[in-house]
Structures are given as C-alpha cells and as structure tokens.
Scaffold this active site. Sequence first.
Site, PDB file in Angstrom:
ATOM      1  CG  ASP A  71      -0.154   0.060   2.545  1.00  0.00           C
ATOM      2  OD1 ASP A  71       1.011  -0.405   2.587  1.00  0.00           O
ATOM      3  OD2 ASP A  71      -0.681   0.600   3.530  1.00  0.00           O
ATOM      4  CG  ASP A  97       4.144   0.067   1.519  1.00  0.00           C
ATOM      5  OD1 ASP A  97       3.699  -1.070   1.727  1.00  0.00           O
ATOM      6  OD2 ASP A  97       3.856   1.051   2.222  1.00  0.00           O
ATOM      7  CG  ASN A 141       0.532   3.519   4.214  1.00  0.00           C
ATOM      8  OD1 ASN A 141       0.371   3.467   5.428  1.00  0.00           O
ATOM      9  ND2 ASN A 141       1.487   2.859   3.582  1.00  0.00           N
ATOM     10  CB  THR A 181       4.800  -4.071   3.236  1.00  0.00           C
ATOM     11  OG1 THR A 181       4.535  -3.662   1.879  1.00  0.00           O
ATOM     12  CG2 THR A 181       5.968  -5.013   3.264  1.00  0.00           C
ATOM     13  CG  PHE A 240      -2.178   1.860   9.448  1.00  0.00           C
ATOM     14  CD1 PHE A 240      -3.285   2.676   9.629  1.00  0.00           C
ATOM     15  CD2 PHE A 240      -1.924   1.360   8.180  1.00  0.00           C
ATOM     16  CE1 PHE A 240      -4.123   2.991   8.571  1.00  0.00           C
ATOM     17  CE2 PHE A 240      -2.761   1.669   7.113  1.00  0.00           C
ATOM     18  CZ  PHE A 240      -3.858   2.484   7.308  1.00  0.00           C
ATOM     19  CG  ASN A 241       0.320  -2.429   7.518  1.00  0.00           C
ATOM     20  OD1 ASN A 241      -0.203  -1.438   7.026  1.00  0.00           O
ATOM     21  ND2 ASN A 241       1.562  -2.816   7.231  1.00  0.00           N
ATOM     22  CG  HIS A 252       7.244   0.746   9.759  1.00  0.00           C
ATOM     23  ND1 HIS A 252       7.444   0.688  11.117  1.00  0.00           N
ATOM     24  CD2 HIS A 252       6.684   1.961   9.519  1.00  0.00           C
ATOM     25  CE1 HIS A 252       7.015   1.813  11.675  1.00  0.00           C
ATOM     26  NE2 HIS A 252       6.556   2.606  10.729  1.00  0.00           N
ATOM     27  CG  ASP A 253       6.199  -1.324   4.668  1.00  0.00           C
ATOM     28  OD1 ASP A 253       5.821  -1.657   5.806  1.00  0.00           O
ATOM     29  OD2 ASP A 253       5.487  -0.694   3.873  1.00  0.00           O
TER      30      ASP A 253
HETATM   31 CA   LIG Z   1       3.012  -0.392   3.998  1.00  0.00          CA
END
Ligand SMILES: [Ca+2]
Lengths: 312, 312, 312, 312
Positions: C12, C17, C41, C125, C166-167, C240-241
């Site tokens: 996303d 990402d 996102n 992700t 969030f995810n 993060h991703d």
């Molecule tokens: Ca992401």
Amino acid sequence: MSAPRPVILDLDPGHDDAVNILLALASPELRVLGLTTVFGNVGLDRTTRNALITRQIARSDVPVYAGADRPLVQARISAEAVHGESGLDGPHLPIPTRGTEDEHAAAFIIRTVRAHPGEITLIPTGPLTNVALAFRLAPDIAPLVREVVWMGGSTDTGNWTPAAEFNALADPHAAHVVFGSGVPLTMIGLNASHQAIAHPARVGLFRDLGTPTGAFVADLLAFFAEHHLERYGWDGGALHDPLTVAYLLRPDLFTVQPMHVQIDLSGGPSHGRTVADLWHVTGKAPNAQVMTHVNADGFFQLLRDRIATYPA
Amino acid sequence: MSAPRPVILDLDPGHDDAVNILLALASPELRVLGLTTVFGNVGLDRTTRNALITRQIARSDVPVYAGADRPLVQARISAEAVHGESGLDGPHLPIPTRGTEDEHAAAFIIRTVRAHPGEITLIPTGPLTNVALAFRLAPDIAPLVREVVWMGGSTDTGNWTPAAEFNALADPHAAHVVFGSGVPLTMIGLNASHQAIAHPARVGLFRDLGTPTGAFVADLLAFFAEHHLERYGWDGGALHDPLTVAYLLRPDLFTVQPMHVQIDLSGGPSHGRTVADLWHVTGKAPNAQVMTHVNADGFFQLLRDRIATYPA
Amino acid sequence: MSAPRPVILDLDPGHDDAVNILLALASPELRVLGLTTVFGNVGLDRTTRNALITRQIARSDVPVYAGADRPLVQARISAEAVHGESGLDGPHLPIPTRGTEDEHAAAFIIRTVRAHPGEITLIPTGPLTNVALAFRLAPDIAPLVREVVWMGGSTDTGNWTPAAEFNALADPHAAHVVFGSGVPLTMIGLNASHQAIAHPARVGLFRDLGTPTGAFVADLLAFFAEHHLERYGWDGGALHDPLTVAYLLRPDLFTVQPMHVQIDLSGGPSHGRTVADLWHVTGKAPNAQVMTHVNADGFFQLLRDRIATYPA
Amino acid sequence: MSAPRPVILDLDPGHDDAVNILLALASPELRVLGLTTVFGNVGLDRTTRNALITRQIARSDVPVYAGADRPLVQARISAEAVHGESGLDGPHLPIPTRGTEDEHAAAFIIRTVRAHPGEITLIPTGPLTNVALAFRLAPDIAPLVREVVWMGGSTDTGNWTPAAEFNALADPHAAHVVFGSGVPLTMIGLNASHQAIAHPARVGLFRDLGTPTGAFVADLLAFFAEHHLERYGWDGGALHDPLTVAYLLRPDLFTVQPMHVQIDLSGGPSHGRTVADLWHVTGKAPNAQVMTHVNADGFFQLLRDRIATYPA
Ligand SMILES: [Ca+2]
Ligand SMILES: [Ca+2]
Ligand SMILES: [Ca+2]
Ligand SMILES: [Ca+2]
C-alpha cells in the site's frame, strides 16, 4: 391466612415503580420492610424523593434507604425522556415531610436478609445495582434470600436499544451478578409487560375510584401512556413494574418458564441484552423463571381492587 | 406478462433449500441463471452434491457453481443434527450425472451482475459468504444488484444460540458485509419462518400430488419435521428457505417492514444476532425490509401449485 | 548461488513500501513476480498509482495488480496524516506511463501460487486483505505458499491506537484469516521496526549516493521522519516495510522467535492488536515467527548497498 | 521531617505483598492505618491469614480488615501456581495469634477516607475490588483520597494472558471503576517491575542481614524466583508490590509518565489489559501516572535498609 411475606422493594420511581409501591403497601399478603432506591429512570436524588413522595401518598411509615447513584461498572444512562424531569411527571406531587434513613440500601438489604434467613423476597424494579452490591459485599446472603422478583430484560426486543431493556442496559454487570448468584429468581421482562397495556379503559378503572390515590394512579398511567403512543403507536403504556408484586399475590394470573438467561456484557450492539435460552439450545441449566404470559385483565382488576382500599 | 426476473439461488442444501430450488425452477416468473453453493447445513462438497441432485430431480440444466467452503473470517460450524449426514436425509437420492462448472460461485455472481446491471436478484438461503466475497472482490457490483432476498436471522429468538439463527451465526461477518453494502435487501428470518410450519396436513398436500417430485418434497418435509418436534414441540418443520422465492412470486402473501439491522460481531453471547431495530430506537436509517408476517396457508398453496407442475 | 526466490510484494505504498519495492527489485536473490496493491496508507487508487510510479523509477517491467479497496469486513481507516495526500509526499513523482494488469490481485496470487506450488513467498507490507481474499477464495493455496513475511502488528505498543499497529488495525479480520491459515508466517511488527530508525546520518547514506534513486529514497525517508518526530520525539522515521525483504536477504541480521499470535477482533479498545504470546502463557502452539531484534546498522548498510546498484 | 503520610495497604499476600507490608511498617515516613485483604494470589481466607502472619512477623498491631472474596463482576481466577498453596510458600510461617477486625475492608476504607479528607493514600497490590466497592458504595470519597498507588497492569506484555497482568485480569471491572474515578492514580505495572529482579545477589542482601526478618524476606524471594526462572528464564523473581511503597518513599528512584489508561473489558483475548496510551494517540487526557523506569539497585538498597531495622 399465612403470615405476610416480608419483602423489600428496590426501585427507581418512575411511574410504574410508584404504582408498585402503592400496590405492595395495600396488600396484606406482604409486609414491606423497606423501600430501597437506586438511580435509573432519573437520578438517585429524584428517585429517592419520588419514593418518599409515594410513601407519603400511601400514608405509610415504611423506611426508605437510598442506594447506588450509578451503575456497578459502566457510566450512567438515564430515562428522563420517558418519565419527565421529575421522574413522576403527570400528577400533582406533594412535598415529602420525612426523609430517608441513614443506612445505605445495600447495607439494609444485607442486614435484613441476615436477620431473616430464607424469608426475604427482594423486588427490584430498577437497575440491579443495590442487589449486586449487597451480594458482592456479603456473599453469604445470596443463599439466604427467599426469592428475587425483578422487572427487567426481555426475551424478544429491547426498548432502549433494539436488543436491551432499560433496567438491564442501565446496569448489565449488576444483572450478571444477580443472575449468576444462584438465588431463586423470576424475570419479568418487556415480552411480558408489553401484554399489560394501560389503555384508556384501564386508566378509567382508577379514575373512577374517585379517591386521591385512584386519581394519582390514573394521572401516572395517563402521563406514561404518551411516550408509548409515540414510540409504539399503542393506546396506553405498558405497566411494567407492578407485575412483580402482582405475580407474588396472584401467580395464577401469569405463566413463567424456567430457562437460562445470560447477560450480554460484550460492549457490542447487544450489550445489556438478557439472552434467554427459550428453546434450551445451550444445554445450560435454568437460572431464572421467565414470565411469558400475562392475564392482563386479571392483573388490572387486581391492581384496581388494591388501590381501591386506599381511603377517600 | 413481463419478462421473467433473472435470479441466482445461493444455497446450502439442506431440505428447505432443495424445496426452494424446485419452487424457483417451476416458476415462469423467474429465470434461474445459476445455482451457487456454499458450506452451511453440511460441508461444501455435500451442499454442492445436493444442489446437483436437486437439479437432476427438477430435470433442469441450470449451471451449478461451487463457492466458499468456510466462513469469511471465523471457523465453520455445521448443522448436521438437523439435516442428517447427507444434508438431504429422508428421500431416496439419485446419483447426479452432471457436475459443476469450473468458475467459483463468487466469480459467477460478479460476472453475471456486471453483465445485467440492475437486473439480477440474488436469493441466498445459506450463510452469506459467497455474496460477501463477491461484494468485496468487486465493490462495483453492489449498486448493480437489483435486490437480495435472504433467508436468515431473526427479530426474536435464535435457533443455534438463544440469540442467533444458523445462517447468520455461520458467517456473521459476511452478513455484516451484505447488510452494510447498500444493496436493496429483504431479510426473512425465523420470526417469519416460524409462521410457516409444515404440519402433517401440509405435508399431505405434496404427498397427494402422486408425482415423484411431490413425493420428494413430502419426504424432505417429513424428515425435517422430526428435529422441530424434538426442539420446539411443534408438529412440523418451519419451511424457511422457500419463503424467499415465494415472496418474490407473491409479495401480497407477506408483510415486510423497513428497519435497521446490525449484525452482532462481538464474540459474546449474542454473536451472530441480527439486531433488528423494530421500534426505531436507534435513529439509524433502515437497511433492510424485514418480513414480519406470513400468510402460511397461501404460501403452502402456492408451493403446492408449483410443485404440481412437475411431470408425473 | 541458488535460483532466485520467487516473491510477490503486496503493498500500500506508502513511503516504506516504495523503498521495499526498490530493495526487492535490486536484489538478485529474489525474483519479483508481481506487485499487488491494497488500500491502506491511502486509497487503492493512490497506492496503485504509487506502485506504478515506483516501478517506473526502478525501470522495471514487473506487472502490477490492483486488489482490495476496503477491508474484508469493517470500514476503512486511512493513514494520510503520515504519508501525505498522495501517499508518497516528499520526492518529485513522475507520471507513470504504464498501467496495471486486468486481473485482481487475489486472482493473481491464487494463480501464481498454484503454478509454483511450495515456491512462492508473499511479502505483504499493508493490510492483509488481498492475501485473506485469496486464502478464502482458494483454500487449497495456503499449504502451497512457501512463506508469508508480513510487516504489521506489534508485541508491545501500537501506533494507530494504543493497542494496535496500522496494518493490523486496518484489516484485523484479514490478519485473523492469515494467522489462522497454517501458512509459514513471519511477523515483523513495530517492536522490531522501532529499532530501525532512519535518523539523519542514515538518510545521508542514500543522499550521498548521488544517484536519482538514492535521492528518491532520501526524500522519502526525510518526509517520513517528520511525522515520527512529532509523535515520538525521534530524529527519524521507523523504516518498517523494507525489513521484510531485508529479512529474506540477510536473516542473520535479525532475531525471530516462534510464538502464538491471536488477532483481537473484540471491537473493544484492543481491537486489531496482534496479541503475541511472548512468554508462552497460553499453551497454544506458535503460528508465527515474530521478529524481536534488528541489527539496524547492518540493515541500513544492506539497503544502501542495494540502492547503490541503481544507475546514476 | 513532616508528619507521616497515612496509608492503607490493600493486599492479597502473596510473597511480594508480604514484603511490601514489612517495608511499609519499617518506614517512619508512613503511618499504616490498616491492612485490607482481598482475594487474589490465593483465596481470601488465605490472603487474610497471610496478612495476619506478616503483621505478626513485623511485631505490629496494625488492624487487618478482610474484604472481597471474589471480583466485582466476573468469576475468580487464582494464582496458586506462582505463590504455592498457602500463598506464602517458602519460609516457615508462624500461626497468627490475633485475628481481623469485624468491619468489611470497603467499609473501613470509606470510614477512614471520610475521617481524613484529602490525606489518605491507598496502596493496593492486588485486584482492585475493595477500592472499587468503596468507590461505588460511597461516591463521595474518590475526591477525598489523596492518591492511589497500585501495582498492576502492564504497558507491554501481560503475565496471566499475553495481554493482561494478573491483578488487572483478576478484576478488570474494578480496575475500570478506579481508573475512571478521577482519583490521583499511579500505576506500577509489569513493564516496571520486570526491571526489579531479585537475582541471587539481591536475595543475599537480605540473607546477610542475619535477622529473622531478613531471613523471612530472603526465603520469600527465593521461593518466588523459581516460578520466574521457569517462565522467563530469569535468575530471580520480579519484586512487584514493594515498588509501590518504595515509590512513595523515594520517588527519585523512579520515572513515571502521565498517560491515559483504558481497561479492556471486551471479553476478547485482551480482556483485562491496561491499554496505556504511551504515545498519546487517542487524544484522551491522562488518568494515571504510569511508571516507566526503575532504579533497581537503589530500590533494593532501600528495601534492604528498611528490612535491616527489624530487630535481630
Ligand atoms: Ca506499507
Ligand atoms: Ca422501575
Ligand atoms: Ca439453507
Ligand atoms: Ca499482590
């Protein structure tokens, strides 16, 4: 005739609670040891004041004990839309000349049950907070209570949410405590009380008594009816609370069935629902007698006859 | 007569689903574009086989598409106690000679709705998983569906838990998707279908046709009745699913009311309940027409007349 | 060197990402079969556009498949506050010259997994909606997936609510499907990614490459950092991703521990939490490898080295 | 030096509760007005007996009041696996020669707070049932309490479930009442107490005192350590409860941060979690000071110094 049955009325007057007080105090089969008050239809200060007012109208000296001003766990909801600002809107209300006792309602319940083991019937017609507080403070008393006859819940639809009736929704955690306590318990819910509509002819039964108390009851019923007309399109209000005392006086007018009732505490859309296992699909043992049928004419006649005993 | 209404039957046969297939295929007002199958009363392999069997009994060549073998989110429950091991226990069942199409039920629904925008009526009589998968895979189709007429839920008591009806409980997340999709939706729940009891005289209507199809229907109803006798003490089974097609054929036999229905996804004791706002206490706009009254004699007569059109 | 591992990136984009796409496409150990996009996102239209943009920046011809525009069950939340209106605010963004394939992301996943049984690694992700839809539409594929390496969840605090990342929060029902599927699964949550802060010196690693791709990555990281400064008082954003692809490339840089992870679907304050049984108190068998430690310097060095392979 | 701070210890001894009693009674900065007991680590009969035993070991005449034997709403869980059958397994335990007072713990709390408005600090180190009962029976007292310093909850992982700490899980509804009461509140959770490990060198601090009380504390710590070794692989037990009194004595040894804490009452996998808004993502005003850092050496030194004041 056997000795009168000692009872405590636990209430949040409220129009139908007030009628229940008058019915109980006019019934020689019962000995009302006290009125305990709880938040509910309106705030505790007003439910307590309304109990004092109703006691005065009944010319009784039964003691009144104030109890919980909020639910056991969650935040308070209120029912002012139904009962008016005072909680007893409709009739002219006298100013009470006597106040409450100093003891907390829960303490009074604990003390009284311990003093009369196996004898006391509790008749809550509001949120079950006082009874739950008593049961949690004194776990020894649940086995000593003769019976609890509660107005609250529903086996079909609710009235405050689609799923939940007001007294159950107002303190479902307290209901959970009482339904899990093992006490002999009768639940008189909306599915029953919606069979007891005070339509104009029935209001007339009380108006025609020609007494102040008859007029007071007629005024209460007439005010209460307006809300029901708006919401349900009915020509009268469901007279919920007096079904409790009437059931004790004349069980032959009613049908009750044993079933398991679980209180929904999920926080979801059914929060506060009395999930009643009508068809015994859970395999759980019954924890309540649930009222399923009301002889409404018989009930209103009984109520009229008792209100008629108040002096002119 | 107007052009027949194109419909897709989405089912988990199941006795009453099978009757619904026969009813739909015998009704010239409808054009059945496909049968889509879903897990439910029994596993997907058997509901699919039962759809194939019923198609064969109807001597129809309508295509059958297999769909979801489990709910959208939660684990599978099953209803074998009611429908027997095969899902169609009772009558003698032929071995189907033709199989399913290769396409997934959800893909078939998507493709068909897109090909006939505004025309397709979906008639699910099992868990709503296939419809929800289609709506999530192709968010464009919900506004293109003419109508969904679902058998499931209840405005009063459940049958699988005290709160929840089987089709709703079996995939409440799917029901949530469909009830939140904005699609024109009719819910025919237990509160309606419990008015349509196939008691022995009504089973006799089909037996007396003297045809193989009449006997098949009579056998299905007779087997189905046994479970209901045990649980409810009724002298016949509630004929749930065919109310959907019957409602499309003869809406005058039924009463429906608009209301807001929320699916309980709480994980609590009311999980899977179709919380119906019968008294409009939430202020939320209606998202479904909910069936509240059934002319049962009219319904069974309609069903008999259509089953009678199958050849001897 | 063994044959490259075939992977599908499900994303996303989203700043991190986008970096993950660039990292994967620059890594000869992997063969990226497709990019699949999901809402998250920002909305699906923009995450898809951002995937197309990033592919173009990478000068790749990997196919892009658009997927779910909303969660499996619940309503959509969005993360625009973090990623800006476009979802890739910060760098100059080219206009993509090539579009997506026609197939739905879930269909592409199903088809690809079936074509390469036991070989495909899925690297989601974003919200797990596409993967869950694929697993529900084609229950046969979960056992055919080699591995799922997901960025999402947290073993300690959340970022969208106190409890949820969030995810996970964006589609907890999808996460429930994937965590319950039996697929070999690695969860890289906030507890890990908060160890991988792109502080200014690390941003400088990419700026100093002096290439367009290095500048693009530096711009992404710099924009992303601002939000983290505001909320956490950190001098950089958590990257993060790209931990997902980095973990596949260099597992020696990371610690993972097997544990049972349950997704909170309660609707309460912990809704969407990845409840991780770090101390094995439930007795439930592990269903995921959960990343607990990151060698952040090693990770950023790896990322820099791979971004450095893009031409000047 | 100012007048000693009047406190009530509300406990479920429990090894660490017993150490907390000894610490408080050895601290001239505090005046312990009473010990109140609650179910928790073991049943109320045994937690009360253990309070009496510990009082005797401390050669104190502080009154002991028994309180709730079960949670406010839900059913009781117990912690016997950690604390042994007696709740104080490990050291030799004397037979207590003096009993409890007649008053219920909640009644004692209400009476004492009303008698010293604004002065009383409550130090609960078990489930919060007694405090919640007091707050619900006497809603006037919450504004009269100086402070509540509670050991319970966690900002990261739980110990009884992956999400919940024992004291919070044992009565989350009571915790909800207290956290919603507006009382000044400090929460010392597992995230803090897991920084205070009584490893062998620290146990030695007490053993080396060469006094009976030192030996008693060392025996308690040694027994408690075994459970922690098994579960966490640590070389000592986390000394949870004495952090409360230590924090009052030496706040400079600790870091606390204001944040909003919501109790998870969902009935789901995070039921009983103290959902702490560490990053202020909810926008809700803080309702607690949450301990985030412990100077463990300073804490154990303080504890040793105070235990050292008990006679040889
Ligand atoms: Ca992401
Ligand atoms: Ca009432
Ligand atoms: Ca069906
Ligand atoms: Ca304790």
